[in-house]
Design a protein around this motif. Structure first.
Motif, PDB file in Angstrom:
ATOM      1  N   THR B  51      -3.085  -0.875 -11.239  1.00 52.80           N
ATOM      2  CA  THR B  51      -3.973   0.013 -11.142  1.00 52.80           C
ATOM      3  C   THR B  51      -4.694   0.960  -9.952  1.00 52.80           C
ATOM      4  OG1 THR B  51      -5.472  -0.612 -12.683  1.00 52.80           O
ATOM      5  CG2 THR B  51      -3.375   1.279 -13.541  1.00 52.80           C
ATOM      6  N   SER B  52      -5.258  -0.272  -9.007  1.00 48.30           N
ATOM      7  CA  SER B  52      -6.314  -0.460  -8.355  1.00 48.30           C
ATOM      8  C   SER B  52      -7.727  -0.187  -8.369  1.00 48.30           C
ATOM      9  CB  SER B  52      -6.234   0.909  -7.264  1.00 48.30           C
ATOM     10  OG  SER B  52      -7.214   2.088  -7.940  1.00 48.30           O
ATOM     11  N   LEU B  53      -7.890  -0.964  -9.526  1.00 42.94           N
ATOM     12  CA  LEU B  53      -9.012  -1.675  -9.291  1.00 42.94           C
ATOM     13  C   LEU B  53      -9.711  -3.099  -9.031  1.00 42.94           C
ATOM     14  CD1 LEU B  53      -9.611  -0.258 -13.133  1.00 42.94           C
ATOM     15  CD2 LEU B  53     -10.244   0.632 -11.453  1.00 42.94           C
ATOM     16  N   VAL B  54      -8.744  -3.354  -8.832  1.00 35.94           N
ATOM     17  CA  VAL B  54      -8.464  -5.142  -7.366  1.00 35.94           C
ATOM     18  C   VAL B  54      -7.833  -5.046  -6.520  1.00 35.94           C
ATOM     19  CG1 VAL B  54      -7.872  -7.627  -8.322  1.00 35.94           C
ATOM     20  CG2 VAL B  54      -8.462  -6.033  -9.885  1.00 35.94           C
ATOM     21  N   SER B  73      -1.175   7.681  -4.702  1.00 38.02           N
ATOM     22  CA  SER B  73      -1.392   8.347  -5.942  1.00 38.02           C
ATOM     23  C   SER B  73      -0.087   8.824  -6.150  1.00 38.02           C
ATOM     24  CB  SER B  73      -2.325   9.897  -4.636  1.00 38.02           C
ATOM     25  OG  SER B  73      -3.050   9.423  -3.472  1.00 38.02           O
ATOM     26  N   LYS B  76       0.401   6.165  -8.892  1.00 36.07           N
ATOM     27  CA  LYS B  76      -0.627   6.639 -10.285  1.00 36.07           C
ATOM     28  C   LYS B  76      -0.684   7.477 -10.781  1.00 36.07           C
ATOM     29  CE  LYS B  76      -4.717   4.753  -7.782  1.00 36.07           C
ATOM     30  NZ  LYS B  76      -6.548   5.388  -6.699  1.00 36.07           N
ATOM     31  N   ARG B  77       0.245   8.539 -10.151  1.00 35.17           N
ATOM     32  CA  ARG B  77       0.619   9.929 -10.984  1.00 35.17           C
ATOM     33  C   ARG B  77       1.685   9.212 -12.141  1.00 35.17           C
ATOM     34  NH1 ARG B  77      -1.033  14.607  -8.467  1.00 35.17           N
ATOM     35  NH2 ARG B  77      -1.057  13.008  -6.422  1.00 35.17           N
ATOM     36  N   VAL B  81      -2.893   3.964 -17.896  1.00 38.17           N
ATOM     37  CA  VAL B  81      -4.087   2.704 -18.368  1.00 38.17           C
ATOM     38  C   VAL B  81      -4.413   2.503 -19.464  1.00 38.17           C
ATOM     39  CG1 VAL B  81      -4.947   2.656 -17.082  1.00 38.17           C
ATOM     40  CG2 VAL B  81      -4.604   0.657 -17.585  1.00 38.17           C
ATOM     41  N   GLU B  85     -11.256  -3.467 -22.137  1.00 38.63           N
ATOM     42  CA  GLU B  85     -13.163  -3.350 -22.448  1.00 38.63           C
ATOM     43  C   GLU B  85     -13.018  -2.078 -22.299  1.00 38.63           C
ATOM     44  OE1 GLU B  85     -15.713  -4.825 -20.037  1.00 38.63           O
ATOM     45  OE2 GLU B  85     -13.925  -6.938 -19.495  1.00 38.63           O
ATOM     46  N   ASN B  87     -14.285   1.776 -21.210  1.00 35.27           N
ATOM     47  CA  ASN B  87     -15.123   2.047 -20.265  1.00 35.27           C
ATOM     48  C   ASN B  87     -14.743   3.793 -20.000  1.00 35.27           C
ATOM     49  OD1 ASN B  87     -12.122   2.659 -19.660  1.00 35.27           O
ATOM     50  ND2 ASN B  87     -12.155   1.705 -17.913  1.00 35.27           N
ATOM     51  N   PHE B  88     -15.724   4.404 -21.309  1.00 35.65           N
ATOM     52  CA  PHE B  88     -15.415   5.607 -21.221  1.00 35.65           C
ATOM     53  C   PHE B  88     -17.623   6.145 -21.248  1.00 35.65           C
ATOM     54  CE2 PHE B  88     -13.676   4.190 -24.834  1.00 35.65           C
ATOM     55  CZ  PHE B  88     -15.365   4.241 -26.272  1.00 35.65           C
ATOM     56  N   GLN B 101     -10.014  13.336 -18.022  1.00 34.13           N
ATOM     57  CA  GLN B 101      -8.963  12.347 -17.203  1.00 34.13           C
ATOM     58  C   GLN B 101      -8.114  13.208 -16.824  1.00 34.13           C
ATOM     59  OE1 GLN B 101      -9.666   9.400 -17.182  1.00 34.13           O
ATOM     60  NE2 GLN B 101      -8.209   8.831 -16.127  1.00 34.13           N
ATOM     61  N   TYR B 104      -8.402  14.484 -14.140  1.00 34.67           N
ATOM     62  CA  TYR B 104      -8.762  14.009 -12.364  1.00 34.67           C
ATOM     63  C   TYR B 104      -7.257  13.599 -11.684  1.00 34.67           C
ATOM     64  CZ  TYR B 104     -13.268  12.064 -13.878  1.00 34.67           C
ATOM     65  OH  TYR B 104     -14.358  12.516 -14.860  1.00 34.67           O
ATOM     66  N   TYR B 105      -6.614  13.718 -12.943  1.00 39.84           N
ATOM     67  CA  TYR B 105      -4.672  13.821 -12.177  1.00 39.84           C
ATOM     68  C   TYR B 105      -4.346  15.605 -11.920  1.00 39.84           C
ATOM     69  CZ  TYR B 105      -4.375   9.085 -13.993  1.00 39.84           C
ATOM     70  OH  TYR B 105      -4.223   7.722 -14.093  1.00 39.84           O
ATOM     71  N   ARG B 148      -6.564   9.006 -23.579  1.00 37.95           N
ATOM     72  CA  ARG B 148      -7.138   9.169 -22.424  1.00 37.95           C
ATOM     73  C   ARG B 148      -5.866   8.458 -21.901  1.00 37.95           C
ATOM     74  NH1 ARG B 148     -11.377   6.406 -20.327  1.00 37.95           N
ATOM     75  NH2 ARG B 148     -10.337   4.437 -20.726  1.00 37.95           N
TER      76      ARG B 148
END
Lengths: 256, 301
Positions: B51-54, B73, B76-77, B81, B85, B87-88, B101, B104-105, B148
């Motif tokens: 998911t590109s966080l790491v 991109s 990701k569409r 996920v 934890e 995360n909002f 959300q 953002y898409y 979400r």
């Protein structure tokens, strides 16, 4: 059909604006109160004892500087605190996992800084009208300087937000860099009144060009060439925007 | 087609910690895939990379054939996920969190609101749409993150321990919801600590330990590996001192409950007779739902 990136930008911008108005007691009220006190103390009480500067009453001379000071502080504070809190609560991940491009993330947060900076600027301008009749020499210069300065300080705040790791980190730059540079940036005096040496030192302070140009928009008087200020702001905008893009691409502070 | 294809994925952190030591994994379209493993095994790191966080150190990832290095991109569409934890922003309203959300898409406001309503209703949060997130219960917060994660209608939904801290009734409700999503054709990847959950939901299971995949097979194949089965007996007896019986072990849990582990192939009748001879009457019995747990513990220990 609206381009997707515009929808992303609108979404972040709307979120930022909602935040500013949701916590208006923290975002909009304090600068207005502080500036009202400045007008009362420096403008009315002390200013009335002083002779004017360059043909304007002291109060009229400092009013554009005070407005600009609130634009600078609020633009910066908004992006640094909003970006840091988005990072702190981890909801930055909402954007990161989506296809939202980095330039949109930067512009989105910066739009929040600009909206807050200019809203506060407008409110402080309205307050100043209680104390003085402020002329408007050139709307275009006033608007250009207000917008570009707000844009540049929002970008700077975002960089601070990206690097910030704890709450203390978001107030260091405003306290130790921005506030001193603003006070020494010709809010309360014309630098032409300073000895040559101090004039030269002052000219290294970028904020002086912003305040000077903004004051030119209102009063039509300036210590420096106004176009120099505009050019500087444009260069700052491009450089700071690029740094933000680079940091987001690299993932500084947001990706492991 | 593979919904997700991971090849030789490695992650080394700046500190030198090697979180992933070369993971290869394929998840087929339409599968309900379970990724199990102890804490720190690399599950969340793997999801973070997808998911590109790491950022990954080595390896390739394809999502429905799209290489994330070529067009992240587009990949990701296709992914939704639901992280482990929360995360909002706790200060935002439920509907704002979900609609944003979608934004953002790149989904327009009207469509975003329609999709938001659909999932908030399905997840029982519609009445709470104007509530700020901090006022929600733990279970509601989990469901908010599921809504979400689905608002942009992803083909692949990744859930990282979605039922952690959720009560039993609610957990069953979430299972039903996820099963229905999967039946409608969504590929789902789930990490969980509740092995019962993986056994109930997943058709294929991979076990990850110390940054490596140590098992990857269908649930049926995995359960075949189990050579023992455990039952819980409710009994009437004066004394639970039980004489030993070959290939069966007895563990009294209290005065009236007995845990009985039997090697596969041994008849339960033998156990009943053995207990009957010692004056122990079996009132009722249930299968202890820890079949996967036994395999899991055997593998990761």
């Amino acid at each position: 059909m609206i381009p997707e990136s515009l929808i992303c930008l609108y979404t972040i911008s709307r979120r930022e604006t909602t935040r500013i108005f949701r916590i208006w007691v923290q975002t909009l009220v304090p600068p207005v109160i502080t500036m009202t006190l400045y007008f009362i103390v420096f403008g009315s009480f002390i200013g009335s004892q002083l002779s004017g500067i360059k043909g304007f009453e002291y109060m009229a001379f400092i009013a554009p500087g005070l407005i600009m000071m609130s634009i600078i502080t609020n633009s910066y504070t908004n992006t640094v605190s909003s970006f840091f809190s988005t990072k702190f609560q981890k909801n930055i991940e909402e954007m990161l996992v989506s296809p939202t491009p980095n330039w949109v993330i930067v512009l989105g947060f910066v739009s929040g800084g600009v909206i807050r900076g200019l809203s506060v600027g407008l409110l402080v301008s309205l307050v100043s009208l209680i104390f003085i009749r402020l002329p408007l020499h050139s709307f275009v210069y006033t608007a250009l300087f207000a917008f570009l300065t707000s844009f540049v300080f929002s970008l700077a705040g975002m960089i601070n937000g990206i690097f910030a790791q704890k709450f203390d980190d978001i107030s260091i730059i405003p306290t130790f860099v921005i506030t001193p540079l603003t006070y020494l940036g010709g809010v309360f005096y014309s630098i032409s009144l300073l000895p040559d040496f101090w004039q030269m030192i002052s000219k290294a302070n970028p904020i002086i060009y912003m305040i000077d140009g903004f004051r030119f928009g209102f009063l039509g008087i300036a210590d420096m060439r106004v176009t120099t200020g505009l050019g500087m702001l444009l260069i700052f905008a491009v450089v700071l925007f690029s740094i933000n893009l680079y940091l987001l691409k690299k993932g500084t502070g947001i990706r492991t | 087609m593979d919904a997700l294809s991971i090849k030789a994925l490695k992650k080394r952190y700046g500190s030198g910690l090697e979180a992933l030591k070369g993971i290869t994994l394929d998840v087929k379209e339409g599968e309900f895939f379970g990724l199990l493993g102890p804490n720190g095994a690399g599950k969340t790191t793997t999801i973070g990379i997808i998911t590109s966080l790491v950022t990954k150190t080595e390896g390739t990832i394809r999502v429905f054939g799209i290489d994330i290095d070529e067009d992240f991109s587009a990949a990701k569409r296709l992914i939704g996920v639901v992280p482990q934890e929360f995360n909002f922003s706790i200060f935002e309203k439920v509907e704002d969190i979900v609609c944003q959300q979608a934004g953002y898409y790149g989904i327009g406001r009207d469509q975003a609101q329609a999709s938001c309503e659909k999932y908030l209703r399905q997840l029982g949060l519609w009445e709470k749409r104007r509530t700020t997130a901090r006022e929600l219960s733990g279970g509601m917060k989990r469901r908010l993150m599921i809504a979400r994660g689905l608002v942009h209608e992803p083909e692949l939904l990744i859930l990282d321990e979605p039922t952690a801290g959720v009560d039993v009734e609610l957990r069953r409700g979430m299972w039903d919801f996820l099963e229905k999503l999967n039946q409608k054709g969504r590929t789902i990847i789930l990490t969980t600590h509740y092995l019962e959950e993986a056994e109930q939901l997943c058709s294929r299971i991979a076990i990850i330990a110390d940054g490596r995949i140590i098992e990857n097979s269908t649930k049926r194949e995995l359960l075949k590996k189990l050579d023992r089965e455990t039952f819980v007996f409710d009994v009437k007896a004066n004394n639970l001192q039980i004489a030993p019986l070959e290939q069966v072990s007895f563990t009294p849990l209290d005065d009236t409950t007995l845990e009985v582990t039997i090697t596969k192939g041994r008849s339960l009748n033998l156990v009943f007779e053995h207990l009957g001879r010692q004056g122990i009457e079996v009132d009722s019995l249930r299968n202890k739902t820890n079949r996967l747990e036994e395999i899991f513990m055997g593998m990761v220990e």
